[in-house]
Structures are given as structure tokens and as C-alpha cells.
Scaffold this motif. Structure first.
Motif, PDB file in Angstrom:
ATOM      1  N   CYS A 113       0.808  -1.232   0.000  1.00  0.00           N
ATOM      2  CA  CYS A 113       0.000   0.000   0.000  1.00  0.00           C
ATOM      3  C   CYS A 113       0.840   1.279   0.000  1.00  0.00           C
ATOM      4  N   CYS A 114       2.146   1.187  -0.173  1.00  0.00           N
ATOM      5  CA  CYS A 114       3.028   2.357  -0.061  1.00  0.00           C
ATOM      6  C   CYS A 114       2.632   3.520  -0.974  1.00  0.00           C
ATOM      7  N   HIS A 119      -0.045   9.117  -1.521  1.00  0.00           N
ATOM      8  CA  HIS A 119      -1.103   9.940  -2.125  1.00  0.00           C
ATOM      9  C   HIS A 119      -2.054  10.453  -1.044  1.00  0.00           C
ATOM     10  N   LEU A 120      -2.340   9.607  -0.074  1.00  0.00           N
ATOM     11  CA  LEU A 120      -3.207  10.005   1.038  1.00  0.00           C
ATOM     12  C   LEU A 120      -2.607  11.167   1.821  1.00  0.00           C
ATOM     13  N   PHE A 128       7.713  13.198  -4.813  1.00  0.00           N
ATOM     14  CA  PHE A 128       7.008  11.922  -4.632  1.00  0.00           C
ATOM     15  C   PHE A 128       7.924  10.726  -4.846  1.00  0.00           C
ATOM     16  N   ARG A 129       8.725  10.733  -5.908  1.00  0.00           N
ATOM     17  CA  ARG A 129       9.560   9.585  -6.238  1.00  0.00           C
ATOM     18  C   ARG A 129      10.553   9.267  -5.119  1.00  0.00           C
ATOM     19  N   GLY A 130      11.251  10.309  -4.624  1.00  0.00           N
ATOM     20  CA  GLY A 130      12.204  10.104  -3.538  1.00  0.00           C
ATOM     21  C   GLY A 130      11.520   9.618  -2.268  1.00  0.00           C
ATOM     22  N   ALA A 131      10.326  10.174  -1.976  1.00  0.00           N
ATOM     23  CA  ALA A 131       9.581   9.760  -0.783  1.00  0.00           C
ATOM     24  C   ALA A 131       9.156   8.300  -0.879  1.00  0.00           C
ATOM     25  N   TYR A 132       8.767   7.863  -2.089  1.00  0.00           N
ATOM     26  CA  TYR A 132       8.335   6.467  -2.282  1.00  0.00           C
ATOM     27  C   TYR A 132       9.495   5.499  -2.045  1.00  0.00           C
ATOM     28  N   ILE A 137      11.577   1.135   1.446  1.00  0.00           N
ATOM     29  CA  ILE A 137      12.696   0.429   2.083  1.00  0.00           C
ATOM     30  C   ILE A 137      12.510   0.378   3.599  1.00  0.00           C
ATOM     31  N   ILE A 138      12.024   1.474   4.181  1.00  0.00           N
ATOM     32  CA  ILE A 138      11.742   1.480   5.625  1.00  0.00           C
ATOM     33  C   ILE A 138      10.716   0.411   5.969  1.00  0.00           C
ATOM     34  N   PHE A 139       9.674   0.277   5.152  1.00  0.00           N
ATOM     35  CA  PHE A 139       8.650  -0.739   5.388  1.00  0.00           C
ATOM     36  C   PHE A 139       9.215  -2.157   5.265  1.00  0.00           C
ATOM     37  N   LEU A 140      10.050  -2.390   4.269  1.00  0.00           N
ATOM     38  CA  LEU A 140      10.637  -3.717   4.084  1.00  0.00           C
ATOM     39  C   LEU A 140      11.555  -4.100   5.247  1.00  0.00           C
TER      40      LEU A 140
END
Length: 450
Positions: A113-114, A119-120, A128-132, A137-140
Motif C-alpha cells: 500500500c506504499c 497519495h493520502l 514523490f519519487r524520492g519519498a516512495y 525500504i523502511i517498510f521492508l
């Protein structure tokens, strides 16, 4: 080395316990500051905004995971204080099983759901690209975050705050070198900052595991301990889930606030990110004092010593409030100057935004000391469900300020959203904590029912 907090001077014991925890937290936040400084100074203000644009959702997800780990440590501290070692080991194993299940579930859901999460949060397109890349990676790396936080929570429940500090100190220093390597040498950009963080966390968790295996005989599990016990699972979930949800519920308000701030443009996002890093550093003593008071009260509840519980709460609140008053003055008069750690002097608009945010925080920083200690002691005494309501109060206050006032007051409303949340939560949790202490002491003295 495990340490009982059921005998000796309460203030001295809490300060001895809090000191390694404080230094460890400061080192962690020092890394976070250096991390942000490297990103901001080398990659620029937009990259700094990319890293900070999702900080609230990181707090939501990682806060839930770390809150569960903290909650799982409460029964362990209680049974250690009561000297019921076999029961304690049963809870350690069942807590590990629950932590593993949470890690797998949360990692899969958040990674998938990243994009929708960003977007939320109304993350601007130019970052956006850098934030994604950073957030994914933090989530993984969530399983590694859980590994360290669960094992360090168990060690602290046994009165050992020194060992987790040493491993955290090592990983924080390693983090800095990995940051420079991934960003400067490998040129991975924002993704490099996240990769460095996750690698260092993994190493600190593995070091905790090795230490427990070699040195902590009291935590060595027998075959009988390595079974899923429904009673233990229920008690652990009753403590862990509310504590985790408290962090997450609080973070929902922060997400609403950050989404509103993101809509004000990248200058406000960069200024808010720089100010938030300094705020998190200044909050470290609150976390150390509150955790120390919670473990102290939990162990003494297991040892059936009500007067020590009362004394621990009083002294914990006093120390935290005095610190809050002093550091508040630093934020008021030195916030903009401190922000130059992250942003070049030429970016005056970003420095002004960060300085304003920190100055407004400084006026009410003392209230955060009362809030943290009261909430953690309430959890430590077994009333984590009631502590969750303080998180709900924070969420509602931040949401009301963000949705109701940002349109009219702009960034000024963002600068006062945290304080509104702290004061509102204090009005609930301070009297609630006193009521819980009174109730527990009544039970221990044989005058009431829980």
C-alpha cells in the motif's frame, strides 16, 4: 545483567536505569539529525522534504510495532519483580511469537500500500519519487526494527537498559558511515538513507540476540517454555495491542497534520522536517524518564510495594517537568539557529519556518513530560486500555487544529497543533494515572478490587 528495582532509593534507581536509555535515544536521534543533515546538505532541500514527507506514517506504523514490543515487556517485568522466572520465560517466548506474526503482517500490508499511503498524505509531485523509495525500504525493514525493539524491551523489563544502549550506540555510529557510503559513494539518493538505517537496525537486533544467548541465562528457554500458551497470549495482547494502538492513534492525528502541511508547499515541508528532527532529539529525555518510571512501577507492583509506586510516579513527573521547562527555553531562543544543521543559510524561508515551529513548541514543552510519564506509568500498571484514550485525545486535537484552522491560519496552525494535542491529553491522562495508582495500591493493601 538484570537488575531488580524493588529495593533501594527510587530516584537513584530510576536515574541509573534512565541514563543508558537516554544516551541511547540521544545517539539514535543524533544519527537521525546527521542523516537529515547529510540528505539536506548533499542532496538538497527537496530531498530532505522527500525523507520527511512520510514521517507521520512512519510514526504510525513503526510506533504500532514498537508500542506492541513495549507492551509485551510489561508482564515480563511484573513476573520478574515477583520472582516467577518460569512464568516470565513463558511470556518471553509467547511475546516473540506474537512479534513475529505482527512483523510479517505489517510488512506485507505496508509495502503493497506504499503508493496509496503517499497519495493520502498529499505528497507533492516534485518529491514523490524520492519519498516512495525511502518509505518502501523502511517498510521492508520492519522485521529488523521489531527484532531490536522486542529484545531490548525484554532486557529493559529485567532492569538492563545498558546493553540495548551499547548496541544502539554501535548501530548509530555505523549508520553514519553507511549513510555516507550509500549516498555519497553509491549515489542511491533518498533510498540510500533508508537502506543505511535498516542495515544498522538489523545489526543491533542481531547483537541483542547473541548477547541474550550467551550472557542472559535467566532468559534461556527450556522445552516447556517453548509452547504457545493461550493465557499468556491473551495477557500479552491485552498489554501490547493497546500500547501499539496508542502510538498509531496518536500518529493518525500527525498524519492529518502532515497532510495539511504538505499542502502548503515544499518550503513548509522542509521547515517542518528540520524542526521535527530537533523536536525528536529534545524529546529523548522524556522517553527515558517515562520508560524508567514505568518499569520501576511495574516491578514494584509485582513485588507488592505500593508506596514505592507512588514515589516513583511523583519523582518521574517532577524530573520530566523540570527538563521540559529548561529545554523549552532552548527551543524558543535557539530553534532557528539549530535548524542550520539541516538547511543552508541561504534557504532563509525554510529556516524561518523551522524556527517558528520550534519556538511555538517551546512554550508548552513542559506538558509533554507530564503526559509521557503519566501515560507510561498507567501502562506499566496494567491499564494500557485507559492509556490508549490519551492517544485518541491527541489524535482528535491535532485533527481539529489541522482541518479546522490551517485553511485560515496556514502554517501558524501547524505550529500549534502538537501543543493542543499535548495539553488535551494531559487533562485526561494525569488524573487517570492518579486513579490507577490509587486503585493498584488499594489492591496491594487489600482494600479494593481491580
Amino acid at each position: 545483567m538484570s537488575t531488580s528495582m524493588t529495593k533501594g532509593n527510587p530516584l537513584k534507581l530510576m536515574l541509573q536505569f534512565a541514563l543508558p536509555l537516554l544516551i541511547g535515544n540521544l545517539l539514535q536521534q543524533t544519527y537521525n539529525i546527521i542523516d537529515a543533515a547529510i540528505v539536506g546538505q548533499i542532496l538538497g532541500a527537496k530531498a530532505l522534504a522527500s525523507v520527511g514527507a512520510s514521517s507521520s506514517v512512519q510514526f504510525l506504523v513503526l510506533g504500532f510495532c514498537m508500542g506492541c514490543c513495549t507492551g509485551f515487556g510489561v508482564p515480563v517485568a511484573k513476573y520478574f519483580g515477583a520472582e516467577k522466572m518460569d512464568t516470565m520465560r513463558n511470556y518471553v517466548f509467547n511475546g516473540a511469537v506474537l512479534t513475529g506474526g505482527i512483523g510479517v503482517t505489517v510488512t506485507i500490508l505496508c509495502s503493497v500500500c506504499c503508493p496509496q499511503i503517499l497519495h493520502l498524505l498529499s505528497v507533492p509531485e516534485d518529491i514523490f519519487r524520492g519519498a516512495y523509495h525511502y518509505l518502501l525500504i523502511i517498510f521492508l525493514g520492519i522485521p529488523f526494527t521489531l527484532l531490536y525493539n522486542y529484545l531490548s524491551s525484554i532486557l529493559r523489563s529485567l532492569g538492563d537498559s545498558r546493553t540495548p544502549f551499547l548496541f544502539l550506540a554501535f548501530s548509530a555510529i555505523l549508520n553514519i558511515f553507511l549513510d555516507l557510503f550509500c549516498i555519497v559513494v553509491l549515489k542511491w539518493g533518498c533510498a540510500g538513507a533508508a537502506a543505511a538505517t535498516i542495515t544498522a537496525q538489523a545489526i543491533s537486533g542481531i547483537l541483542c540476540l547473541v548477547f541474550i544467548g550467551r550472557k542472559m541465562n535467566v532468559l534461556h528457554l527450556t522445552k516447556e517454555n517453548r509452547t504457545v500458551n493461550i493465557t499468556a497470549v491473551k495477557e500479552l495482547l491485552a498489554m501490547g495491542l493497546p500500547t501499539g494502538l496508542q502510538f498509531s492513534i496518536t500518529a493518525i492525528g500527525s498524519m492529518v497534520m502532515q497532510s495539511a502541511n504538505n499542502g502548503l508547499g515544499s518550503v513548509c515541508v522542509s521547515g517542518f522536517t528540520a524542526g521535527m528532527r530537533i523536536k525528536q532529539f529534545a524529546m529523548c529525555p522524556f522517553d527515558a524518564i517515562a520508560t524508567s518510571a514505568s518499569v520501576f512501577c511495574s516491578q514494584n507492583m509485582g513485588a507488592r510495594q505500593p508506596e514505592r509506586i507512588k514515589k516513583g510516579l511523583r519523582q518521574g513527573v517532577a524530573i520530566a517537568t523540570i527538563y521540559g521547562l529548561l529545554i523549552g527555553l532552548v527551543l524558543i531562543f535557539g530553534g532557528r539557529t539549530l535548524s542550520m544543521i539541516f538547511v543552508k543559510k541561504s534557504a532563509a524561508d525554510v529556516l524561518d519556518a523551522s524556527g517558528k515551529y520550534l519556538r511555538c513548541l517551546g512554550y508548552f514543552f513542559w506538558s509533554l513530560g507530564i503526559l509521557n510519564v503519566s501515560r507510561m506509568v498507567t501502562q506499566g500498571l496494567g491499564y494500557s486500555g485507559r492509556a490508549v484514550l490519551s492517544g485518541v485525545t491527541e489524535m482528535l486535537a491535532r485533527t481539529i487544529v489541522s482541518l479546522g484552522f490551517v485553511g485560515a491560519l496556514g502554517y501558524t496552525a501547524i505550529c500549534f497543533a502538537d501543543q493542543a494535542a499535548w495539553i488535551a491529553a494531559c487533562c485526561y491522562i494525569a488524573p487517570t494515572c492518579l486513579h490507577c495508582v490509587k486503585k493498584v495500591t488499594g489492591i496491594l493493601e487489600g482494600n479494593g478490587n481491580r
